[in-house]
Motif scaffolding. Structure first.
Motif, PDB file in Angstrom:
ATOM      1  N   GLU A 146      -7.096   7.866   3.603  1.00 53.88           N
ATOM      2  CA  GLU A 146      -6.355   7.935   2.344  1.00 53.88           C
ATOM      3  C   GLU A 146      -5.885   9.358   2.054  1.00 53.88           C
ATOM      4  O   GLU A 146      -4.783   9.562   1.520  1.00 53.88           O
ATOM      5  CB  GLU A 146      -7.228   7.392   1.216  1.00 53.88           C
ATOM      6  CG  GLU A 146      -7.474   5.887   1.331  1.00 53.88           C
ATOM      7  CD  GLU A 146      -8.243   5.317   0.150  1.00 53.88           C
ATOM      8  OE1 GLU A 146      -8.132   5.871  -0.960  1.00 53.88           O
ATOM      9  OE2 GLU A 146      -8.950   4.308   0.342  1.00 53.88           O
ATOM     10  N   ALA A 147      -6.684  10.361   2.407  1.00 54.59           N
ATOM     11  CA  ALA A 147      -6.279  11.754   2.192  1.00 54.59           C
ATOM     12  C   ALA A 147      -5.059  12.095   3.040  1.00 54.59           C
ATOM     13  O   ALA A 147      -4.119  12.753   2.567  1.00 54.59           O
ATOM     14  CB  ALA A 147      -7.434  12.698   2.523  1.00 54.59           C
ATOM     15  N   LEU A 148      -5.040  11.655   4.279  1.00 54.40           N
ATOM     16  CA  LEU A 148      -3.893  11.906   5.149  1.00 54.40           C
ATOM     17  C   LEU A 148      -2.653  11.175   4.630  1.00 54.40           C
ATOM     18  O   LEU A 148      -1.548  11.729   4.626  1.00 54.40           O
ATOM     19  CB  LEU A 148      -4.210  11.454   6.576  1.00 54.40           C
ATOM     20  CG  LEU A 148      -5.237  12.304   7.335  1.00 54.40           C
ATOM     21  CD1 LEU A 148      -5.665  11.604   8.621  1.00 54.40           C
ATOM     22  CD2 LEU A 148      -4.655  13.688   7.649  1.00 54.40           C
ATOM     23  N   ALA A 149      -2.841   9.941   4.176  1.00 53.54           N
ATOM     24  CA  ALA A 149      -1.713   9.165   3.656  1.00 53.54           C
ATOM     25  C   ALA A 149      -1.096   9.834   2.438  1.00 53.54           C
ATOM     26  O   ALA A 149       0.124   9.791   2.245  1.00 53.54           O
ATOM     27  CB  ALA A 149      -2.167   7.746   3.322  1.00 53.54           C
ATOM     28  N   ARG A 150      -1.925  10.454   1.611  1.00 62.79           N
ATOM     29  CA  ARG A 150      -1.392  11.150   0.426  1.00 62.79           C
ATOM     30  C   ARG A 150      -0.494  12.319   0.814  1.00 62.79           C
ATOM     31  O   ARG A 150       0.342  12.754   0.010  1.00 62.79           O
ATOM     32  CB  ARG A 150      -2.541  11.647  -0.461  1.00 62.79           C
ATOM     33  CG  ARG A 150      -3.250  10.549  -1.242  1.00 62.79           C
ATOM     34  CD  ARG A 150      -4.155  11.111  -2.334  1.00 62.79           C
ATOM     35  NE  ARG A 150      -5.268  11.872  -1.812  1.00 62.79           N
ATOM     36  CZ  ARG A 150      -6.447  11.353  -1.490  1.00 62.79           C
ATOM     37  NH1 ARG A 150      -6.659  10.042  -1.633  1.00 62.79           N
ATOM     38  NH2 ARG A 150      -7.433  12.115  -1.040  1.00 62.79           N
ATOM     39  N   GLU A 151      -0.656  12.808   2.039  1.00 58.99           N
ATOM     40  CA  GLU A 151       0.181  13.906   2.525  1.00 58.99           C
ATOM     41  C   GLU A 151       1.403  13.418   3.296  1.00 58.99           C
ATOM     42  O   GLU A 151       2.108  14.199   3.922  1.00 58.99           O
ATOM     43  CB  GLU A 151      -0.654  14.838   3.410  1.00 58.99           C
ATOM     44  CG  GLU A 151      -1.823  15.503   2.700  1.00 58.99           C
ATOM     45  CD  GLU A 151      -1.386  16.360   1.524  1.00 58.99           C
ATOM     46  OE1 GLU A 151      -0.311  16.982   1.614  1.00 58.99           O
ATOM     47  OE2 GLU A 151      -2.121  16.399   0.518  1.00 58.99           O
ATOM     48  N   GLY A 152       1.626  12.113   3.243  1.00 59.92           N
ATOM     49  CA  GLY A 152       2.806  11.550   3.898  1.00 59.92           C
ATOM     50  C   GLY A 152       2.602  11.162   5.343  1.00 59.92           C
ATOM     51  O   GLY A 152       3.568  10.836   6.047  1.00 59.92           O
ATOM     52  N   VAL A 153       1.364  11.171   5.804  1.00 59.86           N
ATOM     53  CA  VAL A 153       1.063  10.789   7.182  1.00 59.86           C
ATOM     54  C   VAL A 153       1.035   9.267   7.300  1.00 59.86           C
ATOM     55  O   VAL A 153       0.497   8.573   6.424  1.00 59.86           O
ATOM     56  CB  VAL A 153      -0.303  11.379   7.617  1.00 59.86           C
ATOM     57  CG1 VAL A 153      -0.674  10.914   9.023  1.00 59.86           C
ATOM     58  CG2 VAL A 153      -0.259  12.905   7.558  1.00 59.86           C
ATOM     59  N   LYS A 154       1.589   8.746   8.370  1.00 55.61           N
ATOM     60  CA  LYS A 154       1.502   7.320   8.675  1.00 55.61           C
ATOM     61  C   LYS A 154       0.185   7.093   9.413  1.00 55.61           C
ATOM     62  O   LYS A 154      -0.064   7.724  10.445  1.00 55.61           O
ATOM     63  CB  LYS A 154       2.693   6.879   9.531  1.00 55.61           C
ATOM     64  CG  LYS A 154       4.031   6.983   8.801  1.00 55.61           C
ATOM     65  CD  LYS A 154       5.193   6.595   9.700  1.00 55.61           C
ATOM     66  CE  LYS A 154       5.508   7.681  10.727  1.00 55.61           C
ATOM     67  NZ  LYS A 154       6.738   7.368  11.507  1.00 55.61           N
ATOM     68  N   VAL A 155      -0.656   6.202   8.885  1.00 48.22           N
ATOM     69  CA  VAL A 155      -2.033   6.112   9.369  1.00 48.22           C
ATOM     70  C   VAL A 155      -2.345   4.766  10.029  1.00 48.22           C
ATOM     71  O   VAL A 155      -2.154   3.704   9.426  1.00 48.22           O
ATOM     72  CB  VAL A 155      -3.037   6.338   8.214  1.00 48.22           C
ATOM     73  CG1 VAL A 155      -4.463   6.371   8.763  1.00 48.22           C
ATOM     74  CG2 VAL A 155      -2.731   7.641   7.476  1.00 48.22           C
ATOM     75  N   ALA A 156      -2.857   4.845  11.254  1.00 50.20           N
ATOM     76  CA  ALA A 156      -3.436   3.676  11.900  1.00 50.20           C
ATOM     77  C   ALA A 156      -4.902   3.630  11.491  1.00 50.20           C
ATOM     78  O   ALA A 156      -5.673   4.548  11.792  1.00 50.20           O
ATOM     79  CB  ALA A 156      -3.306   3.779  13.414  1.00 50.20           C
TER      80      ALA A 156
END
Length: 261
Positions: free
Chosen positions: A25-35
């Motif tokens: 979720e932290a990475l997604a908040r930075e605009g990262v597309k997450v698997a």
């Protein structure tokens, strides 16, 4: 602060909840597309849904890290759906409590494959693409037991220490390719795993869970357990462009809990 990773692709192992979910979720908040990979299908889908509800992009994956033959098809599926993996965050499940003496070879083999060999294999699968693009982040979550062995968590202490030596060696091999490899060590962070360990210790010692918890809190200078989101934010920073000169390091997120220097 702009972390400079908007649009990057991350694979987070063990992302169905706890530390892994907070990292995803932290990475997604930075605009990262997450698997979002986890052995628990429902847990992976729950994390992915939370990310999408927040406006992010996520792909849930059911992934048993003990099955090495799924590495290639799973990574290929991520590449087809999200793109090549730029950020790999490995959070592997914890083995049951117990000492190191008397464990069967089968037990050691089982957890070596799921906790260690799987991380090696997945990393080797995504490294060529990172090298070709001149950018990558390999982040491995371990335990405070790698620097201060935790009583009754012998298998975890031993196998996670292997990951530290591997990561440090890898950092020296890939640094010139624009790739960093770092270790993150949680102290007492409020997850289901910590609750389970507190309950097991209480049962083993014939004490109440509240008593065990209060004793644990007294050993933490911050006076509290960590929030998983705090851990996720540290990992997001290590994954960022801003952390490009942090390589081969072991970062403690522990509120001062780990007693060793």
């Amino acid at each position: 602060m702009d972390l400079g990773i908007d649009g990057k692709v991350a694979l987070v192992l063990g992302a169905g909840g706890g530390l892994g979910g907070a990292i995803a979720e932290a990475l997604a908040r930075e605009g990262v597309k997450v698997a979002v990979a986890d052995i628990d299908k429902d847990a992976a889908e729950k994390t992915a849904k939370a990310i999408e509800t927040g406006g992010g992009t996520a792909m849930p994956l059911t992934w048993d890290l003990g099955q090495l033959d799924v590495v290639e098809p799973n990574v290929a599926s991520i590449e087809k759906t999200l793109g090549q993996v730029d950020i790999l965050v490995s959070v592997t499940g914890g083995p049951p409590p117990g000492g190191v003496a008397g464990q069967s070879p089968e037990t050691w083999r089982k957890f070596f494959e799921s906790m260690v060999l799987s991380v090696f294999a997945i990393t080797d699968r995504v490294l060529p693409g990172m090298k070709a693009r001149g950018w990558g982040r390999i982040i491995t979550s371990t335990s405070s037991g790698v620097v201060s062995p935790i009583p009754n968590l012998g298998i975890s202490n031993a196998l996670r220490s292997t990951l530290v030596g591997w990561s440090k060696t890898l950092a020296g091999e890939v640094g010139r390719d624009g790739i960093t490899a770092n270790i993150v060590m949680p102290g007492r962070v409020a997850t289901k795993r910590i609750t389970f360990l507190d309950e097991q210790k209480a049962k083993r010692e014939g004490r109440s869970v509240d008593e065990v918890r209060e004793e644990s809190l007294a050993s933490i200078p911050a006076g509290r357990y960590g929030d998983p989101r705090e851990y996720g934010d540290v990992v997001a920073f290590l994954a960022s462009e801003r952390a490009s000169y942090i390589n081969g390091s072991s970062i403690r997120v522990d509120g001062g809990y780990i007693s060793s220097i």
